[in-house]
Design a protein around this motif. Sequence first.
Motif, PDB file in Angstrom:
ATOM      1  N   GLY A  27      -4.480 -13.389-127.820  1.00  0.00           N
ATOM      2  CA  GLY A  27      -3.099 -13.351-128.281  1.00  0.00           C
ATOM      3  C   GLY A  27      -2.213 -14.501-127.883  1.00  0.00           C
ATOM      4  O   GLY A  27      -1.002 -14.473-128.149  1.00  0.00           O
ATOM      5  N   LYS A  28      -2.764 -15.552-127.262  1.00  0.00           N
ATOM      6  CA  LYS A  28      -1.950 -16.708-126.920  1.00  0.00           C
ATOM      7  C   LYS A  28      -1.677 -17.544-128.178  1.00  0.00           C
ATOM      8  O   LYS A  28      -2.556 -17.715-129.017  1.00  0.00           O
ATOM      9  N   ILE A  39       6.717 -17.819-131.338  1.00  0.00           N
ATOM     10  CA  ILE A  39       7.070 -19.164-131.781  1.00  0.00           C
ATOM     11  C   ILE A  39       8.293 -19.705-131.045  1.00  0.00           C
ATOM     12  O   ILE A  39       8.498 -20.918-130.953  1.00  0.00           O
ATOM     13  N   GLU A  40       9.097 -18.807-130.478  1.00  0.00           N
ATOM     14  CA  GLU A  40      10.294 -19.240-129.763  1.00  0.00           C
ATOM     15  C   GLU A  40       9.975 -19.971-128.461  1.00  0.00           C
ATOM     16  O   GLU A  40      10.832 -20.632-127.883  1.00  0.00           O
ATOM     17  N   GLY A  41       8.731 -19.844-127.966  1.00  0.00           N
ATOM     18  CA  GLY A  41       8.367 -20.515-126.729  1.00  0.00           C
ATOM     19  C   GLY A  41       8.918 -19.804-125.503  1.00  0.00           C
ATOM     20  O   GLY A  41       9.101 -18.596-125.534  1.00  0.00           O
ATOM     21  N   GLU A  84       2.546 -11.957-136.156  1.00  0.00           N
ATOM     22  CA  GLU A  84       1.835 -10.680-136.161  1.00  0.00           C
ATOM     23  C   GLU A  84       2.535  -9.624-137.023  1.00  0.00           C
ATOM     24  O   GLU A  84       1.918  -8.627-137.413  1.00  0.00           O
ATOM     25  N   THR A  85       3.798  -9.842-137.352  1.00  0.00           N
ATOM     26  CA  THR A  85       4.519  -8.906-138.223  1.00  0.00           C
ATOM     27  C   THR A  85       4.400  -9.271-139.697  1.00  0.00           C
ATOM     28  O   THR A  85       4.921  -8.549-140.555  1.00  0.00           O
TER      29      THR A  85
END
Length: 294
Positions: free
Chosen positions: A195-196, A221-223, A129-130
């Motif tokens: 947003g998931k 992404i880090e989970g 998103e960034t």
Amino acid sequence: MNEGRQIIVSDIGRLRDPSVIKTSSNYYVYGTGWQGFYSESKDLSGSWQPLGEVVEVPEDSDGDHWAPEVHEYRGEYYMFTTYKSKITGRRGCAIFKASKPEGPFKMWSDGAVTPKEWDSIDGTLYVDETGQPWMVFVHEWVSTDDGIGRMAYAKMSKDLKNFISEPVEMFRADNAPWCKGVVTDGCWMYVTKNGKLLMLWSSFNDDGYCVGVATSASGSIEGPWEHAEKPLFSKSVTGEYDGGHCMIFKDFDGKLWMSLHSPNSRSDGKDETPVFVPIKEEKGKLLLDIAKNN
């Protein structure tokens, strides 16, 4: 009454790991062997024509031209793909670039960007998103310390030329309750309307090659990554053939499709063929949207 849509079996013929992009006028499909095809219309069930030379083969290539994915990024086209290097003797994920989807795609990264001591395949692009790009890829089971495949990610430079962080393991094949093998294949990232962050990926269950879904509990992404109990797509869906190595795209009506090859290997005279499976999103989950005969 029938609900849902029909699965479309393309007329492309034998092509593994099909990846689809849509332009303003038509569709393009790319697959293993660095082959490419384009549609003659906006109809997915229409005829497909070969593109010809799609990729300029690098000098250090020793074959295994696997699973090309083309992503439009900052107005140009980037192919994330795999090949085996004569220098390292390993398969790795590299990035090629073209100004148009027809190619030819020329080497953009300095060979493979994945670790030289790993066999790495099936790299895909995820932009958070960034605006930060990441590669998500397979650390193949043939080069792990215990013979079990992993998924991994690494942060990429904004120009997509190289990694700017060390790879991080996401999960192992045996973390998924449905998985009966050691293979991790065909990762694809998808962000739901709420947003998931989801990952679609392939391995094997009791019915053969299939597609599962994992969800990031943190939304990043880090989970950590949580796995659905059952695959999204398997042989039990069609009752005829297995299939996998998928990606998601939208058609010209804005409807979601999942492309994959089915069957996974030649079966009953049927080759591995690009198949388009209708899917839908409901409450942050991906579901099949396949017509059923009552």
